[in-house]
Design an enzyme around this catalytic site. Structure first.
Site, PDB file in Angstrom:
ATOM      1  N   CYS A 159     -27.515  15.219 -52.826  1.00  0.00           N
ATOM      2  CA  CYS A 159     -28.738  15.949 -52.737  1.00  0.00           C
ATOM      3  C   CYS A 159     -28.652  17.221 -52.102  1.00  0.00           C
ATOM      4  CB  CYS A 159     -29.419  15.044 -51.559  1.00  0.00           C
ATOM      5  SG  CYS A 159     -28.591  14.475 -50.239  1.00  0.00           S
ATOM      6  N   HIS A 253     -33.473  19.565 -46.930  1.00  0.00           N
ATOM      7  CA  HIS A 253     -32.057  20.224 -46.794  1.00  0.00           C
ATOM      8  C   HIS A 253     -32.252  21.683 -46.886  1.00  0.00           C
ATOM      9  CE1 HIS A 253     -29.983  16.209 -46.654  1.00  0.00           C
ATOM     10  NE2 HIS A 253     -29.546  16.385 -47.704  1.00  0.00           N
TER      11      HIS A 253
HETATM   12  N1  LIG Z   1     -30.971   9.180 -48.471  1.00  0.00           N
HETATM   13  C1  LIG Z   1     -30.795  10.385 -49.121  1.00  0.00           C
HETATM   14  O1  LIG Z   1     -31.578  11.366 -48.947  1.00  0.00           O
HETATM   15  C2  LIG Z   1     -29.906  10.330 -50.627  1.00  0.00           C
HETATM   16  C3  LIG Z   1     -30.060  11.592 -51.326  1.00  0.00           C
HETATM   17  C4  LIG Z   1     -29.736  11.386 -52.625  1.00  0.00           C
HETATM   18  C5  LIG Z   1     -28.327  10.458 -53.008  1.00  0.00           C
HETATM   19  N2  LIG Z   1     -28.436   9.302 -52.166  1.00  0.00           N
HETATM   20  C6  LIG Z   1     -27.543   8.312 -52.383  1.00  0.00           C
HETATM   21  O2  LIG Z   1     -28.419   7.005 -52.659  1.00  0.00           O
HETATM   22  C7  LIG Z   1     -27.435   6.082 -52.323  1.00  0.00           C
HETATM   23  C8  LIG Z   1     -28.338   4.979 -51.301  1.00  0.00           C
HETATM   24  O3  LIG Z   1     -28.390   5.846 -50.131  1.00  0.00           O
HETATM   25  P1  LIG Z   1     -29.623   5.640 -49.051  1.00  0.00           P
HETATM   26  O4  LIG Z   1     -29.536   6.734 -48.176  1.00  0.00           O
HETATM   27  O5  LIG Z   1     -30.643   4.858 -49.521  1.00  0.00           O
HETATM   28  O6  LIG Z   1     -28.575   4.373 -48.178  1.00  0.00           O
HETATM   29  P2  LIG Z   1     -28.966   3.446 -47.035  1.00  0.00           P
HETATM   30  O7  LIG Z   1     -30.450   3.567 -46.590  1.00  0.00           O
HETATM   31  O8  LIG Z   1     -28.058   2.794 -46.494  1.00  0.00           O
HETATM   32  O9  LIG Z   1     -29.530   2.094 -48.263  1.00  0.00           O
HETATM   33  C9  LIG Z   1     -28.683   1.381 -48.959  1.00  0.00           C
HETATM   34  C10 LIG Z   1     -29.074   0.399 -50.017  1.00  0.00           C
HETATM   35  O10 LIG Z   1     -28.174  -0.471 -50.733  1.00  0.00           O
HETATM   36  C11 LIG Z   1     -28.086  -1.747 -50.504  1.00  0.00           C
HETATM   37  N3  LIG Z   1     -26.865  -2.110 -50.444  1.00  0.00           N
HETATM   38  C12 LIG Z   1     -25.796  -1.968 -49.589  1.00  0.00           C
HETATM   39  N4  LIG Z   1     -24.491  -2.723 -49.984  1.00  0.00           N
HETATM   40  C13 LIG Z   1     -25.069  -3.174 -51.136  1.00  0.00           C
HETATM   41  C14 LIG Z   1     -24.382  -4.278 -52.055  1.00  0.00           C
HETATM   42  N5  LIG Z   1     -22.913  -4.548 -51.788  1.00  0.00           N
HETATM   43  N6  LIG Z   1     -25.053  -4.569 -53.007  1.00  0.00           N
HETATM   44  C15 LIG Z   1     -26.154  -4.269 -53.380  1.00  0.00           C
HETATM   45  N7  LIG Z   1     -26.841  -3.360 -52.594  1.00  0.00           N
HETATM   46  C16 LIG Z   1     -26.144  -3.124 -51.491  1.00  0.00           C
HETATM   47  C17 LIG Z   1     -28.791  -1.774 -49.066  1.00  0.00           C
HETATM   48  O11 LIG Z   1     -29.328  -3.197 -48.942  1.00  0.00           O
HETATM   49  P3  LIG Z   1     -29.677  -4.016 -47.726  1.00  0.00           P
HETATM   50  O12 LIG Z   1     -30.931  -3.499 -46.956  1.00  0.00           O
HETATM   51  O13 LIG Z   1     -29.693  -5.422 -48.436  1.00  0.00           O
HETATM   52  O14 LIG Z   1     -28.346  -3.836 -47.091  1.00  0.00           O
HETATM   53  C18 LIG Z   1     -29.577  -0.711 -49.331  1.00  0.00           C
HETATM   54  O15 LIG Z   1     -30.955  -1.175 -50.090  1.00  0.00           O
HETATM   55  C19 LIG Z   1     -26.137   6.514 -51.876  1.00  0.00           C
HETATM   56  O16 LIG Z   1     -25.409   6.365 -52.892  1.00  0.00           O
HETATM   57  C20 LIG Z   1     -26.490   7.871 -51.216  1.00  0.00           C
HETATM   58  O17 LIG Z   1     -25.407   8.765 -51.390  1.00  0.00           O
HETATM   59  C21 LIG Z   1     -29.137   9.396 -50.696  1.00  0.00           C
END
Ligand SMILES: NC(=O)c1ccc[n+]([C@@H]2O[C@H](COP(=O)([O-])OP(=O)(O)OC[C@H]3O[C@@H](n4cnc5c(N)ncnc54)[C@H](OP(=O)(O)O)[C@@H]3O)[C@@H](O)[C@H]2O)c1
Length: 362
Positions: A159, A253
């Site tokens: 991001c 950001h």
């Molecule tokens: N946050 C941002 O601004 C942003 C921006 C761009 C890209 N990203 C990317 O997007 C992805 C998710 O980020 P996030 O910020 O949304 O993280 P997050 O809030 O920690 O959410 C993680 C998600 O993944 C699920 N998960 C974790 N382990 C898993 C597994 N083994 N199998 C299936 N599902 C699983 C979790 O489910 P449970 O609830 O069941 O644990 C939850 O739905 C990452 O790769 C991150 O780098 C994030």
């Protein structure tokens, strides 16, 4: 635009920060109908509302918009046993370790548009930013051919990279870019929720390190601004020096960017080129596309995350403080603001998927 047949889509990682934003972006979407919500085994077997509710009763819903009612009672399934052939496209929003395994299981069947870094650095995988390098999407044909997949993986960038490449692309096209130094002030939501950043660590504080972030920005920027020649992306020969910091801001950001250009350009010329960027892409009329990719402000106190991040639903990069950079040859410097969970994650990924549909690739 002619009638586009509706596509069944799954959101994997639906309970996380990015996943929740997917639900907001996809509720009432004209082309995509969410038919499956998946997350880890921890959430599987519960309704969506139960899955995002702590034992204490606290709901972990982190979007400004309310949880769309249509999803609250839906079952959450275990991503590990999800049958991707039951949908037309998968949106993946899980951490990269899990994504590597899951996306490799889904992509043989259907297109996967991913917010994770799992496949970003592979030779046959484009990192697509709408308006910037959407034509790199053609690389999925090689992916399909060489891997024998019916689908493919198209990741969006980290991001922090997103805002940077949106601002650099018009400069690279018009003037050339020779070097970049970028200092970020990154929002808390960018760290997700598992585990995220603890309030005690960030209150009254700035954290000057985000693991792997600077390397991601440096590598991804050169790849995205590179050129697709035949079946190969040649990265732009561009040294990028990134300093990435976590700050006490919820969303959005902010990045201070100094760039050495290929030729001298006045701040006025630079502003004009930035403001005119991406009109052809906007004219495609894709549902999640904002009316302008970059908004240039001449208010010296802007952009500010709290005031500017939601412009055009967080899909427009706001640029201000455009001025000469005396330290670099043909230097220019500016401040940009990019919404990390909208353009930088879910709604940006939806726009990529819409482009893939438009191109006949999904
Ligand atoms: N946050 C941002 O601004 C942003 C921006 C761009 C890209 N990203 C990317 O997007 C992805 C998710 O980020 P996030 O910020 O949304 O993280 P997050 O809030 O920690 O959410 C993680 C998600 O993944 C699920 N998960 C974790 N382990 C898993 C597994 N083994 N199998 C299936 N599902 C699983 C979790 O489910 P449970 O609830 O069941 O644990 C939850 O739905 C990452 O790769 C991150 O780098 C994030």
């Amino acid at each position: 635009m002619s009638q586009t047949p509706r596509r069944r889509v799954a959101v994997v990682g639906a309970t996380g920060v990015a996943g929740q934003q997917f639900l907001v972006s996809l509720a009432a979407h004209p082309w995509f109908e969410v038919t499956a919500l998946a997350a880890s085994a921890r959430s599987a077997g519960r309704t969506y509302r139960e899955a995002i509710t702590e034992a204490s009763g606290q709901q972990r819903w982190s979007c400004e918009e309310p949880l769309p009612a249509e999803f609250a009672g839906r079952p959450v399934i275990d991503a590990a046993s999800f049958d991707a052939s039951s949908v037309d496209l998968v949106f993946s929003a899980v951490e990269s370790d899990a994504a590597r395994e899951l996306e490799a299981r889904f992509a043989p069947h259907v297109p996967v548009v991913s917010t994770s870094s799992a496949f970003r650095y592979e030779d046959d995988v484009p990192i697509v930013v709408p308006g910037v390098n959407h034509e790199h999407a053609a690389l999925v044909k090689r992916q399909q051919r060489e891997r024998g997949w019916k689908g493919y993986v198209v990741p969006i960038p980290n991001c922090t990279t997103t805002g940077l490449v949106v601002a650099l692309a018009p400069l690279a096209r018009h003037f050339g870019v020779r070097s970049v130094i970028m200092t970020s002030m990154q929002a808390l939501s960018g760290a997700g929720r598992s585990p995220g950043v603890s309030s005690l660590d960030i209150l009254d504080n700035v954290i000057p390190y985000i693991p792997k972030e600077e390397e991601k920005v440096q590598t991804e920027t050169a790849k995205i601004l590179g050129s697709l020649e035949g079946d190969r992306i040649t990265p732009l020969d561009l040294p990028v020096s990134a300093h990435c910091n976590r700050v006490n801001v919820r969303d959005g950001h902010t990045e201070c960017v100094s760039a050495g250009l290929g030729r001298a350009a006045s701040p006025e010329e630079v502003c004009e080129v930035l403001a005119g960027f991406g009109r052809d892409f906007v004219d495609l009329g894709l549902p999640s596309c904002p009316p302008e990719l970059i908004s240039v402000t001449d208010d010296p106190y802007r952009p500010q995350p709290r005031i500017d991040r939601s412009l055009h639903d967080g899909m427009t990069t706001v640029v201000g403080r455009v001025r000469r950079e005396p330290v670099l040859p043909n230097g220019v410097k500016l401040v940009l603001l990019s919404h990390n969970t909208k353009l930088g994650a879910a709604k940006g990924a939806c726009l990529v998927a819409e482009y893939l549909v438009h191109r006949g690739l999904a």
